[in-house]
Design a protein around this motif. Structure first.
Motif, mmCIF file in Angstrom:
data_model
loop_
_atom_site.group_PDB
_atom_site.id
_atom_site.type_symbol
_atom_site.label_atom_id
_atom_site.label_comp_id
_atom_site.label_asym_id
_atom_site.label_seq_id
_atom_site.Cartn_x
_atom_site.Cartn_y
_atom_site.Cartn_z
ATOM 1 N N GLY A 75 0.847 -1.131 -0.161
ATOM 2 C CA GLY A 75 0.116 0.002 0.041
ATOM 3 C C GLY A 75 0.853 1.247 -0.038
ATOM 4 O O GLY A 75 0.448 2.177 -0.561
ATOM 5 N N GLY A 76 1.947 1.186 0.700
ATOM 6 C CA GLY A 76 2.907 2.507 0.613
ATOM 7 C C GLY A 76 3.297 2.792 -0.621
ATOM 8 O O GLY A 76 3.553 3.836 -0.894
ATOM 9 N N THR A 133 1.370 -0.146 -10.429
ATOM 10 C CA THR A 133 0.943 -1.208 -11.370
ATOM 11 C C THR A 133 1.583 -2.455 -11.275
ATOM 12 O O THR A 133 1.152 -3.521 -11.369
ATOM 13 C CB THR A 133 0.883 -0.798 -12.957
ATOM 14 N N ALA A 134 2.955 -2.380 -11.203
ATOM 15 C CA ALA A 134 3.622 -3.701 -11.075
ATOM 16 C C ALA A 134 3.545 -3.986 -9.653
ATOM 17 O O ALA A 134 3.192 -5.615 -9.423
ATOM 18 C CB ALA A 134 5.278 -3.278 -11.080
ATOM 19 N N VAL A 135 3.159 -3.473 -8.586
ATOM 20 C CA VAL A 135 2.904 -4.143 -7.260
ATOM 21 C C VAL A 135 1.402 -4.720 -7.377
ATOM 22 O O VAL A 135 1.404 -5.725 -6.945
ATOM 23 C CB VAL A 135 2.917 -2.886 -5.900
ATOM 24 N N GLY A 136 0.611 -4.131 -8.103
ATOM 25 C CA GLY A 136 -0.675 -4.695 -8.201
ATOM 26 C C GLY A 136 -0.591 -6.015 -8.892
ATOM 27 O O GLY A 136 -1.385 -6.994 -8.789
ATOM 28 N N ALA A 137 0.313 -6.159 -10.125
ATOM 29 C CA ALA A 137 0.495 -7.267 -10.742
ATOM 30 C C ALA A 137 1.073 -8.566 -9.905
ATOM 31 O O ALA A 137 0.741 -9.446 -10.065
ATOM 32 C CB ALA A 137 1.350 -6.838 -11.872
ATOM 33 N N GLY A 138 2.181 -7.902 -9.063
ATOM 34 C CA GLY A 138 2.706 -8.863 -8.031
ATOM 35 C C GLY A 138 1.612 -9.688 -7.079
ATOM 36 O O GLY A 138 1.679 -10.646 -6.952
#
Length: 197
Positions: A131-132, A152-157
Protein backbone atom coordinates in the motif's frame (compact mmCIF):
# COMPACT_ATOMS: atom_id res chain seq x y z
CA UNK A 1 -10.84 -33.79 6.76
CA UNK A 2 -11.21 -32.41 3.28
CA UNK A 3 -9.15 -32.41 0.12
CA UNK A 4 -7.65 -29.17 -1.21
CA UNK A 5 -8.77 -28.86 -4.83
CA UNK A 6 -5.87 -26.56 -5.81
CA UNK A 7 -3.05 -29.03 -5.18
CA UNK A 8 -2.14 -31.87 -7.55
CA UNK A 9 -2.50 -34.43 -4.74
CA UNK A 10 -5.23 -34.14 -2.16
CA UNK A 11 -4.10 -32.40 1.02
CA UNK A 12 -5.64 -33.85 4.15
CA UNK A 13 -7.13 -31.01 6.18
CA UNK A 14 -7.82 -31.15 9.89
CA UNK A 15 -10.18 -28.60 11.38
CA UNK A 16 -9.31 -26.92 14.70
CA UNK A 17 -11.98 -28.79 16.68
CA UNK A 18 -10.68 -32.18 15.52
CA UNK A 19 -7.08 -31.21 16.27
CA UNK A 20 -8.05 -29.94 19.72
CA UNK A 21 -9.81 -33.24 20.45
CA UNK A 22 -6.77 -35.25 19.31
CA UNK A 23 -4.28 -33.15 21.30
CA UNK A 24 -6.44 -33.28 24.44
CA UNK A 25 -6.32 -37.08 24.37
CA UNK A 26 -2.55 -36.90 24.95
CA UNK A 27 -1.71 -39.15 21.99
CA UNK A 28 -1.73 -36.31 19.53
CA UNK A 29 0.31 -35.92 16.37
CA UNK A 30 3.50 -33.95 16.05
CA UNK A 31 2.68 -30.34 15.33
CA UNK A 32 5.12 -28.58 12.98
CA UNK A 33 4.63 -24.81 12.77
CA UNK A 34 6.23 -23.59 9.54
CA UNK A 35 5.91 -19.86 10.20
CA UNK A 36 8.94 -17.67 10.81
CA UNK A 37 10.56 -17.90 14.25
CA UNK A 38 9.31 -14.37 14.96
CA UNK A 39 5.71 -15.32 14.20
CA UNK A 40 6.07 -18.51 16.23
CA UNK A 41 7.45 -16.58 19.18
CA UNK A 42 4.47 -14.19 19.09
CA UNK A 43 1.88 -16.98 19.39
CA UNK A 44 1.92 -20.73 18.86
CA UNK A 45 -0.05 -23.84 19.72
CA UNK A 46 1.36 -25.48 22.86
CA UNK A 47 3.51 -28.49 22.05
CA UNK A 48 4.26 -27.40 18.48
CA UNK A 49 7.75 -27.35 17.00
CA UNK A 50 8.94 -24.40 14.92
CA UNK A 51 10.58 -25.32 11.64
CA UNK A 52 10.21 -22.38 9.26
CA UNK A 53 9.18 -23.22 5.71
CA UNK A 54 12.62 -22.26 4.35
CA UNK A 55 14.39 -24.44 6.94
CA UNK A 56 11.99 -27.31 6.27
CA UNK A 57 12.62 -27.15 2.53
CA UNK A 58 16.39 -26.99 3.03
CA UNK A 59 16.58 -29.82 5.60
CA UNK A 60 13.56 -31.95 4.69
CA UNK A 61 15.61 -35.12 4.15
CA UNK A 62 17.15 -34.77 7.61
CA UNK A 63 13.77 -33.98 9.21
CA UNK A 64 12.15 -36.90 7.40
CA UNK A 65 14.25 -39.38 9.38
CA UNK A 66 12.66 -38.06 12.60
CA UNK A 67 9.04 -37.84 11.51
CA UNK A 68 6.33 -40.41 11.08
CA UNK A 69 3.03 -40.06 9.29
CA UNK A 70 1.31 -38.56 12.33
CA UNK A 71 2.24 -34.94 11.60
CA UNK A 72 0.06 -31.84 11.38
CA UNK A 73 1.53 -28.81 9.62
CA UNK A 74 0.57 -25.36 10.87
CA UNK A 75 1.02 -21.80 9.65
CA UNK A 76 -0.93 -18.56 9.93
CA UNK A 77 -3.81 -19.48 7.63
CA UNK A 78 -2.90 -22.71 5.79
CA UNK A 79 -0.96 -21.58 2.70
CA UNK A 80 2.60 -22.14 3.90
CA UNK A 81 1.58 -25.36 5.65
CA UNK A 82 0.27 -26.68 2.32
CA UNK A 83 3.62 -25.81 0.71
CA UNK A 84 5.43 -27.62 3.53
CA UNK A 85 3.15 -30.64 3.03
CA UNK A 86 4.08 -30.73 -0.64
CA UNK A 87 7.82 -30.47 0.14
CA UNK A 88 7.68 -33.29 2.72
CA UNK A 89 5.50 -35.46 0.48
CA UNK A 90 8.01 -35.05 -2.36
CA UNK A 91 10.71 -36.20 0.09
CA UNK A 92 8.71 -39.34 0.84
CA UNK A 93 6.43 -38.61 3.81
CA UNK A 94 2.83 -39.22 2.66
CA UNK A 95 -0.50 -38.55 4.34
CA UNK A 96 0.48 -35.39 6.19
CA UNK A 97 -2.29 -33.20 7.51
CA UNK A 98 -2.63 -29.42 7.44
CA UNK A 99 -4.48 -27.45 10.12
CA UNK A 100 -7.30 -25.86 8.16
CA UNK A 101 -7.26 -22.10 8.65
CA UNK A 102 -4.00 -22.26 10.60
CA UNK A 103 -3.35 -20.48 13.87
CA UNK A 104 -6.04 -17.91 13.03
CA UNK A 105 -8.75 -20.59 12.88
CA UNK A 106 -7.31 -22.34 15.96
CA UNK A 107 -7.52 -19.13 17.97
CA UNK A 108 -11.00 -18.31 16.65
CA UNK A 109 -12.16 -21.78 17.75
CA UNK A 110 -10.88 -21.09 21.28
CA UNK A 111 -7.79 -23.29 21.07
CA UNK A 112 -5.02 -22.50 23.57
CA UNK A 113 -2.00 -20.48 22.46
CA UNK A 114 1.31 -19.67 24.08
CA UNK A 115 1.91 -15.93 23.65
CA UNK A 116 5.17 -14.01 23.44
CA UNK A 117 5.97 -10.41 22.48
CA UNK A 118 3.43 -8.90 20.08
CA UNK A 119 4.45 -8.11 16.51
CA UNK A 120 2.71 -7.49 13.21
CA UNK A 121 1.73 -10.53 11.15
CA UNK A 122 3.61 -10.98 7.89
CA UNK A 123 0.39 -10.46 5.92
CA UNK A 124 -0.17 -7.09 7.61
CA UNK A 125 3.40 -6.08 6.80
CA UNK A 126 2.85 -6.99 3.13
CA UNK A 127 -0.29 -4.83 3.06
CA UNK A 128 1.63 -1.90 4.60
CA UNK A 129 4.58 -2.13 2.20
CA UNK A 130 2.46 -2.75 -0.92
CA UNK A 131 0.00 0.00 0.00
CA UNK A 132 2.83 2.40 0.81
CA UNK A 133 4.55 1.76 -2.51
CA UNK A 134 1.31 2.25 -4.46
CA UNK A 135 0.44 5.42 -2.52
CA UNK A 136 3.90 6.98 -2.84
CA UNK A 137 4.32 6.08 -6.51
CA UNK A 138 0.85 7.47 -7.23
CA UNK A 139 1.64 10.75 -5.49
CA UNK A 140 5.10 10.98 -7.05
CA UNK A 141 3.55 10.39 -10.48
CA UNK A 142 1.91 13.81 -10.14
CA UNK A 143 5.41 15.28 -10.44
CA UNK A 144 7.19 12.62 -12.51
CA UNK A 145 5.10 11.04 -15.27
CA UNK A 146 5.34 7.26 -15.47
CA UNK A 147 6.00 6.56 -11.79
CA UNK A 148 2.45 5.24 -11.46
CA UNK A 149 3.71 2.13 -13.26
CA UNK A 150 5.49 1.11 -10.05
CA UNK A 151 2.07 0.82 -8.40
CA UNK A 152 0.84 -1.16 -11.39
CA UNK A 153 3.76 -3.58 -10.99
CA UNK A 154 2.95 -4.03 -7.29
CA UNK A 155 -0.68 -4.71 -8.21
CA UNK A 156 0.44 -7.30 -10.77
CA UNK A 157 2.67 -8.92 -8.14
CA UNK A 158 -0.22 -9.13 -5.67
CA UNK A 159 -2.41 -10.69 -8.35
CA UNK A 160 0.22 -13.34 -9.09
CA UNK A 161 0.59 -13.92 -5.33
CA UNK A 162 -3.14 -14.58 -5.02
CA UNK A 163 -3.26 -16.88 -8.04
CA UNK A 164 -0.21 -18.94 -7.04
CA UNK A 165 -0.77 -18.80 -3.27
CA UNK A 166 2.80 -17.54 -2.84
CA UNK A 167 4.05 -14.06 -2.05
CA UNK A 168 7.48 -12.84 -3.11
CA UNK A 169 7.13 -9.70 -0.97
CA UNK A 170 6.17 -11.80 2.04
CA UNK A 171 9.19 -14.06 1.46
CA UNK A 172 11.46 -11.01 1.32
CA UNK A 173 9.92 -9.48 4.44
CA UNK A 174 10.28 -12.78 6.30
CA UNK A 175 14.07 -12.43 5.90
CA UNK A 176 14.17 -9.18 7.91
CA UNK A 177 15.59 -9.45 11.45
CA UNK A 178 12.23 -8.28 12.85
CA UNK A 179 10.52 -11.36 11.42
CA UNK A 180 13.27 -13.90 11.86
CA UNK A 181 13.44 -13.67 15.63
CA UNK A 182 15.72 -16.25 17.18
CA UNK A 183 17.02 -18.65 14.54
CA UNK A 184 15.51 -22.12 14.60
CA UNK A 185 18.04 -24.55 16.06
CA UNK A 186 17.43 -27.55 13.83
CA UNK A 187 19.36 -29.92 16.08
CA UNK A 188 17.19 -28.95 19.07
CA UNK A 189 14.04 -29.57 17.03
CA UNK A 190 15.35 -32.94 15.85
CA UNK A 191 16.26 -33.92 19.43
CA UNK A 192 12.79 -32.91 20.61
CA UNK A 193 11.17 -34.87 17.77
CA UNK A 194 13.23 -37.92 18.76
CA UNK A 195 12.14 -37.55 22.37
CA UNK A 196 8.50 -37.42 21.24
CA UNK A 197 8.73 -40.88 19.65
Amino acid sequence: MTADATSPRPTLRLDPAALHEITESGAGPRLLDVRTPGEFRTAHIPGSYNVSLDTLREHRAELLRHLDEDVVLICRSGGRASQAEQALAEAGLPNLRVLEGGVLAWEAAGGPLNHGPARWDLERQVRLVAGGIVLLSGLAALLVPGLHLIGTAVGAGLTVAALTNTCAMGMLLSKLPYNRGPRTDLQSVISALGAHS
